[in-house]
Design a protein around this motif. Structure first.
Motif, mmCIF file in Angstrom:
data_model
loop_
_atom_site.group_PDB
_atom_site.id
_atom_site.type_symbol
_atom_site.label_atom_id
_atom_site.label_comp_id
_atom_site.label_asym_id
_atom_site.label_seq_id
_atom_site.Cartn_x
_atom_site.Cartn_y
_atom_site.Cartn_z
ATOM 1 N N MET A 221 0.812 -1.211 0.000
ATOM 2 C CA MET A 221 0.000 0.000 0.000
ATOM 3 C C MET A 221 0.849 1.266 0.000
ATOM 4 S SD MET A 221 -2.492 -1.692 2.716
ATOM 5 C CE MET A 221 -3.240 -0.266 3.420
ATOM 6 N N ARG B 239 -1.225 -9.860 -5.331
ATOM 7 C CA ARG B 239 -2.424 -9.312 -4.712
ATOM 8 C C ARG B 239 -3.301 -10.358 -4.023
ATOM 9 N NH1 ARG B 239 -1.364 -4.397 -3.307
ATOM 10 N NH2 ARG B 239 -1.402 -2.871 -4.969
ATOM 11 N N TYR C 58 -13.969 -10.152 -2.585
ATOM 12 C CA TYR C 58 -13.996 -9.307 -3.790
ATOM 13 C C TYR C 58 -12.754 -9.495 -4.653
ATOM 14 C CZ TYR C 58 -17.874 -6.499 -1.843
ATOM 15 O OH TYR C 58 -19.063 -6.079 -1.338
ATOM 16 N N TRP D 278 -13.321 -7.212 -10.970
ATOM 17 C CA TRP D 278 -14.270 -6.133 -11.280
ATOM 18 C C TRP D 278 -15.622 -6.705 -11.689
ATOM 19 C CZ3 TRP D 278 -13.160 -1.067 -10.410
ATOM 20 C CH2 TRP D 278 -11.808 -0.722 -10.258
ATOM 21 N N PHE D 279 -16.672 -5.980 -11.458
ATOM 22 C CA PHE D 279 -18.064 -6.253 -11.868
ATOM 23 C C PHE D 279 -18.734 -7.412 -11.144
ATOM 24 C CE2 PHE D 279 -16.206 -4.819 -16.039
ATOM 25 C CZ PHE D 279 -16.698 -3.529 -15.955
ATOM 26 N N ARG E 138 -20.566 -10.054 -9.019
ATOM 27 C CA ARG E 138 -21.227 -9.939 -7.717
ATOM 28 C C ARG E 138 -20.946 -11.170 -6.870
ATOM 29 N NH1 ARG E 138 -25.136 -5.831 -7.903
ATOM 30 N NH2 ARG E 138 -24.158 -4.371 -9.306
ATOM 31 N N PHE F 119 -20.687 -1.115 -10.698
ATOM 32 C CA PHE F 119 -19.523 -1.052 -9.810
ATOM 33 C C PHE F 119 -19.931 -0.995 -8.350
ATOM 34 C CE2 PHE F 119 -17.913 0.420 -13.842
ATOM 35 C CZ PHE F 119 -16.720 -0.280 -13.942
ATOM 36 N N GLU G 296 -17.490 -2.480 -5.726
ATOM 37 C CA GLU G 296 -16.233 -1.740 -5.614
ATOM 38 C C GLU G 296 -16.460 -0.403 -4.903
ATOM 39 O OE1 GLU G 296 -17.267 -3.174 -8.395
ATOM 40 O OE2 GLU G 296 -15.758 -4.730 -8.754
ATOM 41 N N GLU H 226 -7.528 -1.788 -2.193
ATOM 42 C CA GLU H 226 -6.260 -1.774 -2.910
ATOM 43 C C GLU H 226 -5.497 -3.084 -2.709
ATOM 44 O OE1 GLU H 226 -3.447 1.149 -1.630
ATOM 45 O OE2 GLU H 226 -2.472 1.217 -3.590
ATOM 46 N N PHE I 133 -7.462 -4.046 -6.530
ATOM 47 C CA PHE I 133 -8.180 -3.090 -7.372
ATOM 48 C C PHE I 133 -7.380 -1.795 -7.453
ATOM 49 C CE2 PHE I 133 -11.290 -6.014 -5.784
ATOM 50 C CZ PHE I 133 -12.172 -6.201 -6.834
ATOM 51 N N LYS I 134 -7.416 -1.165 -8.617
ATOM 52 C CA LYS I 134 -6.730 0.122 -8.765
ATOM 53 C C LYS I 134 -7.618 1.193 -8.157
ATOM 54 C CE LYS I 134 -2.906 0.609 -11.601
ATOM 55 N NZ LYS I 134 -2.017 -0.106 -10.706
ATOM 56 N N TYR J 154 -8.365 4.676 -10.009
ATOM 57 C CA TYR J 154 -9.439 4.705 -11.007
ATOM 58 C C TYR J 154 -10.766 5.052 -10.338
ATOM 59 C CZ TYR J 154 -6.302 2.117 -14.175
ATOM 60 O OH TYR J 154 -5.263 1.726 -14.955
ATOM 61 N N LEU J 155 -11.011 4.379 -9.214
ATOM 62 C CA LEU J 155 -12.289 4.590 -8.534
ATOM 63 C C LEU J 155 -12.387 5.997 -7.981
ATOM 64 C CD1 LEU J 155 -12.831 1.219 -6.787
ATOM 65 C CD2 LEU J 155 -14.654 2.550 -7.818
#
Lengths: 265, 427
Positions: free
Chosen positions: A66, A85, A114, A119-120, A122, B156, B159, B171, B175-176, B179-180
């Motif tokens: 981070m 990650r 998550y 991404w996206f 669910r 989204f 996120e 992070e 996830f970037k 961007y968010l």
């Protein structure tokens, strides 16, 4: 997510989970960690101890990818953190989030899944099952539908740890998971740490209670801006080391740091 | 019928979807604590609209939106730069930027109004919002933008949720977050600007954040909060626009805000999560509990020695309690009636008040917790014995039986409190 479990990167005899090399990290002008070096083997339960402002959280955040170091590097199973990650689980300090946020305990624990969803996508039944499993591990599955503001300090910490478990990581970083925790929660958290260790996971914990450190942790990182010492608990938890860690103005570095700190305030 | 299809339908669609998008974006803004930031952006966007108009010489929504976007982003950037690089704190920076950009916009508006009437007509609609003045094609543009914003929030959702709650964990999960971060500001600016055409520069953020607040008051889950906020936003939009269409001189912005304000007032009073009436009832019932517990405690204390020595309990007259509790006869009477109904007290032949078996046990518990707490303060926190009583008077009503057990254990089951009085225990 090729190489999901990361077997490709590891040779059989390579057992180093975390490698920190000549790490210097700063916030703005102020360096908070100087030239830190160590290697942590897989399956270890490691405590990070040191006084306030010693750079414990900074070290953890840098290892988790981070924060970018000024100098030096971190490797998690031979790769920089941002390439690992899915492997890293992180438990932030409890105070770092707003517990009034509209979410139930289950919502928060599901957040751990998550990363594998990407991404996206669910979370579905599979992720719910993972989350409930994690809640059972920390012993608060009965609180799944409770709003997070209605939890005690210990239950909040356990929620965060359950979220990290739901990440199914290999390396865990936990920032003061025992802060503000009742005896029952402490017991529950310790048993989770023990279990993780026996599953071959590597766990690094910022902790304050020297008693539990000596009793439960395999190794200790003594930190005060520089690495004071690192090694097996029985060997490094000496009076001399603790005095050097907590005693403050021992060497030049901490003196400089003190001047910088007082100037910045 | 044709009239409906040509004018009313686009207006209604635009207000529904703008309300929906506004509710969603408003919820996010509310949770990020950026409501005032959004307000500064809407004011900063105003000179951009007028400037774009002055440059191209006609009302072209796409260009004006671009102009608004430009000055809006400059305003946002100015706020964060001032906060970061100067000693001026964020609230002041917001006030400064908001006022200055808005003032600049009004000055430009004055310039525009020097021009021929037909040319600049309708520009001041952007101050308070007038959806009827928006051209049909522009309504479709607003609908499309709002729909796009709503779909993005939907896609989204997970996120955004984790970003607001705990962005560093997001992070670590890979996830970037930059961007968010940019994406959410972009969404907010875009929605605010499109909202200016219906609600006006001054009120647009209110028309977004109010539905968000309503959503939060009725829900403890992010999903439900967004759903409620989107719904309330859409309903307020439609109702506001409908009322304004009844009398064409009424501006839409204030009507939308008034309608959602009524919903908010209702929610503040009755909502399930933090509604005022619910809180009021909670406080009231706590007060009742304290009074009732104090009554039976007094009945117990009066009799403590007699009962310890095995004598019969003495009845306590009403007037004695009245003096001891500093309350009104009416209130005391009401509390006594409730206690009698619960079976904690009975009346003796001469109308004196007597604890029942159940009431006696209850009172013992309260006195036990009081004295345990005093012991704890004295032994563990080393408070002087003159500082113990008032604190324990409060805490005795708050401690649960579990707390009591823990205290008892910590203190190793003491027999006496710091004043030397016996700590009563179950036999």
């Amino acid at each position: 997510m090729d190489d999901f479990f990361g077997f490709a990167g590891i040779k059989k005899d390579s057992r180093v989970a975390i490698e920190v090399h000549d790490l210097t990290v700063s916030y703005g002008r102020r360096a908070v960690l100087y030239n830190v070096d160590f290697e942590i083997e897989e399956g270890q339960l490691v405590a990070v101890i040191g006084p306030n402002g010693a750079g414990k959280t900074t070290l953890l955040k840098t290892m988790a990818g981070m924060l970018k170091p000024l100098k030096g590097w971190v490797k998690i199973y031979g790769q920089p953190p941002h390439k690992r990650r899915g492997w890293i689980g992180y438990v932030p300090q409890k105070e770092s989030v707003d517990w009034e946020f509209p979410a139930t305990v289950l919502d928060v624990v599901m957040m751990g899944t998550y990363g594998h969803l990407g991404w996206f996508r669910r979370p579905g039944k599979r992720e719910r099952d993972i989350a409930f499993e994690a809640l059972r591990e920390v012993g608060i599955e009965n609180l799944a539908d409770r709003h997070i503001s209605e939890l005690s300090g210990g239950q909040q910490q356990r929620t965060f740890i359950a979220r990290a478990l739901a990440q199914k990581a290999r390396v865990y970083f936990m920032d003061e998971p025992f802060a503000g925790v009742d005896a029952r929660s402490e017991e529950a958290i310790l048993s989770v740490l023990d279990k993780l260790k026996h599953q071959g996971k590597t766990v690094v914990v910022v902790h304050h209670d020297l008693y539990t450190v000596s009793k439960f942790f395999d190794s200790v990182i003594l930190l005060n801006l520089v690495l004071i010492d690192y090694g097996r608990t029985s060997e490094v938890m000496t009076e001399e080391n603790l005095r050097r860690t907590y005693g403050g103005r021992i060497d030049l570095v901490s003196k400089i740091a003190e001047i910088v700190r007082s100037r910045d305030e | 019928m044709s009239d409906f299809g040509v004018i009313v339908l686009p207006v209604m669609l635009a207000s529904v979807f703008l309300g929906l998008a506004g509710g969603l974006v408003g919820s996010i803004t509310l949770l990020q604590r950026r409501s005032l930031f959004a307000d500064a952006i809407s004011h900063a966007a105003f000179p951009g609209i007028v400037l774009a108009f002055l440059i191209i010489g006609k009302r072209e929504m796409l260009i004006m939106t671009l102009g608004a976007f430009l000055t809006g982003v400059i305003g946002a950037y100015a706020v964060s730069s001032i906060t970061k690089y100067s000693h001026i704190k964020q609230d002041a920076a917001l006030g400064i930027i908001l006022a200055n950009f808005y003032a600049f916009g009004v000055v430009l508006l004055g310039v525009a109004q020097k021009m021929p009437v037909s040319f600049q007509s309708g520009l001041n609609n952007y101050l308070v919002g007038q959806i009827v003045a928006v051209l049909k094609n522009d309504l479709w543009f607003m609908t499309a933008v709002s729909l796009a914003v709503s779909i993005i929030v939907f896609l989204f959702f997970k996120e955004i949720q984790l970003f607001i709650f705990d962005k560093y964990t997001l992070e670590v999960l890979g996830f970037k977050i930059s961007y968010l971060d940019i994406g959410l500001v972009f969404l907010m600016v875009l929605t605010v600007i499109v909202g200016i055409y219906t609600s006006g520069v001054v009120l647009v953020v209110g028309s977004f954040v109010i539905p968000g607040a309503i959503g939060r008051l009725w829900s403890d889950k992010f999903t439900y909060m967004l759903a409620i906020a989107g719904f309330v936003g859409a309903v307020s939009g439609v109702v506001g626009v409908y009322i304004s269409s009844l009398a064409p001189r009424l501006p839409t912005g204030p009507l939308i805000v008034v309608v959602s304000g009524i919903f908010l007032l209702f929610s503040l009073l009755f909502a399930s999560k933090g509604g005022i009436i619910k809180e009021f009832i909670l406080i009231k019932s706590m007060k009742r509990k304290v009074t009732e517990e104090n009554i039976i405690k007094h009945l117990y204390l009066v009799n403590e020695e007699q009962l310890d020595e095995g004598y019969q309990q003495l009845g306590v007259p009403f007037t004695y309690l009245l003096g001891a509790l500093s309350t009104t006869p009416f209130r005391l009477n009401r509390s006594l009636k409730r206690l009698a109904r619960k079976g904690y007290i009975t009346y003796s032949d001469n109308k004196a008040i007597v604890l029942s078996e159940k009431g006696y046990e209850e009172a013992r518990g309260i006195v036990r917790r009081h004295r345990l707490w005093e012991t704890y303060l004295f032994n563990r926190l080393s408070l002087p014995d003159t500082h113990l009583h008032d604190d324990a008077e409060m805490v005795e009503h708050l401690l649960t039986r579990e707390d009591e057990e823990v205290l008892d254990k910590i203190l190793n089951f003491p027999k006496f409190d710091p004043h030397g009085r016996k700590i009563p225990r179950e036999v």
